[in-house]
Design a protein around this motif. Sequence first.
Motif, PDB file in Angstrom:
ATOM      1  N   ASP A   1      54.418  15.390 -16.354  1.00 39.54           N
ATOM      2  CA  ASP A   1      54.419  17.729 -17.038  1.00 39.54           C
ATOM      3  C   ASP A   1      52.606  16.678 -17.279  1.00 39.54           C
ATOM      4  O   ASP A   1      52.426  18.230 -17.865  1.00 39.54           O
ATOM      5  CB  ASP A   1      55.741  17.543 -17.565  1.00 39.54           C
ATOM      6  CG  ASP A   1      56.241  18.326 -17.004  1.00 39.54           C
ATOM      7  OD1 ASP A   1      56.618  17.835 -15.696  1.00 39.54           O
ATOM      8  OD2 ASP A   1      57.440  17.834 -17.242  1.00 39.54           O
TER       9      ASP A   1
ATOM     10  N   GLY B   1      52.751  20.492  -7.720  1.00 41.79           N
ATOM     11  CA  GLY B   1      53.962  20.473  -7.960  1.00 41.79           C
ATOM     12  C   GLY B   1      55.124  19.723  -7.432  1.00 41.79           C
ATOM     13  O   GLY B   1      55.577  19.246  -6.822  1.00 41.79           O
TER      14      GLY B   1
ATOM     15  N   LYS C   1      57.392  16.233  -7.751  1.00 40.91           N
ATOM     16  CA  LYS C   1      58.172  16.806  -6.470  1.00 40.91           C
ATOM     17  C   LYS C   1      59.120  15.254  -6.089  1.00 40.91           C
ATOM     18  O   LYS C   1      60.114  14.410  -6.507  1.00 40.91           O
ATOM     19  CB  LYS C   1      58.750  17.545  -5.615  1.00 40.91           C
ATOM     20  CG  LYS C   1      60.570  18.102  -5.196  1.00 40.91           C
ATOM     21  CD  LYS C   1      60.053  19.154  -4.102  1.00 40.91           C
ATOM     22  CE  LYS C   1      61.430  19.709  -3.464  1.00 40.91           C
ATOM     23  NZ  LYS C   1      61.446  19.977  -1.938  1.00 40.91           N
TER      24      LYS C   1
END
Length: 224
Positions: free
Chosen positions: A31, A54, A58
């Motif tokens: 992150d 993203g 994932k």
Amino acid sequence: MTCGVLFCPPRGRDKRKSFGGPISTEPRINDRIRVPEVRLVGPNGEQVGIVSIGDALKLAQESDLDLVEVAATARPPVCKLMDYGKFKYESAMKAREARRNQAHTIIKEIKLRPKIDPHDYETKKGHVVRFLKAGDKVKVTIMFRGREQSRPELGFRLLQRLAEDVTDLGFVESQPKQDGRNMIMVIGPHKKKAEAKAEKAAAKARGAGQQEAEPAEEQAAQPQ
């Protein structure tokens, strides 16, 4: 003299605050990577391509791996899927092993007189041989006294002789040069320190094996 509020210089305490904290050398992971897209590399080095941050996060979560930024200055930044904790541990172990195996060359010094006695010369040469075999450099210094200072060729010839006598073990790294009342030459070893240590350990192991084998041979030779 007093000054207005707008012209007062900042106090030292406030100036220190403006510099901020230390810059981290750790790569950004998961992150902490705040870019819209990255060039993704798989855990085995395979090129996945340019994906959104993203999708990359994932994939990392589905693979139970970390997303690690390995080239922050690239456009877009290059990130790799890996077990970052394992990577850090293995890197630390490799660095520790490299430091342990790193051998620093030591410079030994031998001092001679231009008219050295033959027996003393052989003794000094023996020291040079021992140092070179151990992988150390040797600084050879010829010391001139009194009228000897007018005969520098004596020291030069002596240094040449010594270099030739140990040519199988070392080479002249720094040619003879006059330094005040002294003449100095540096001889470097052909073998590196680590190689010399490895050979010494191997020879010691062979010697220990021989000592263990001799009593066994003597016992076998005794009549039953």
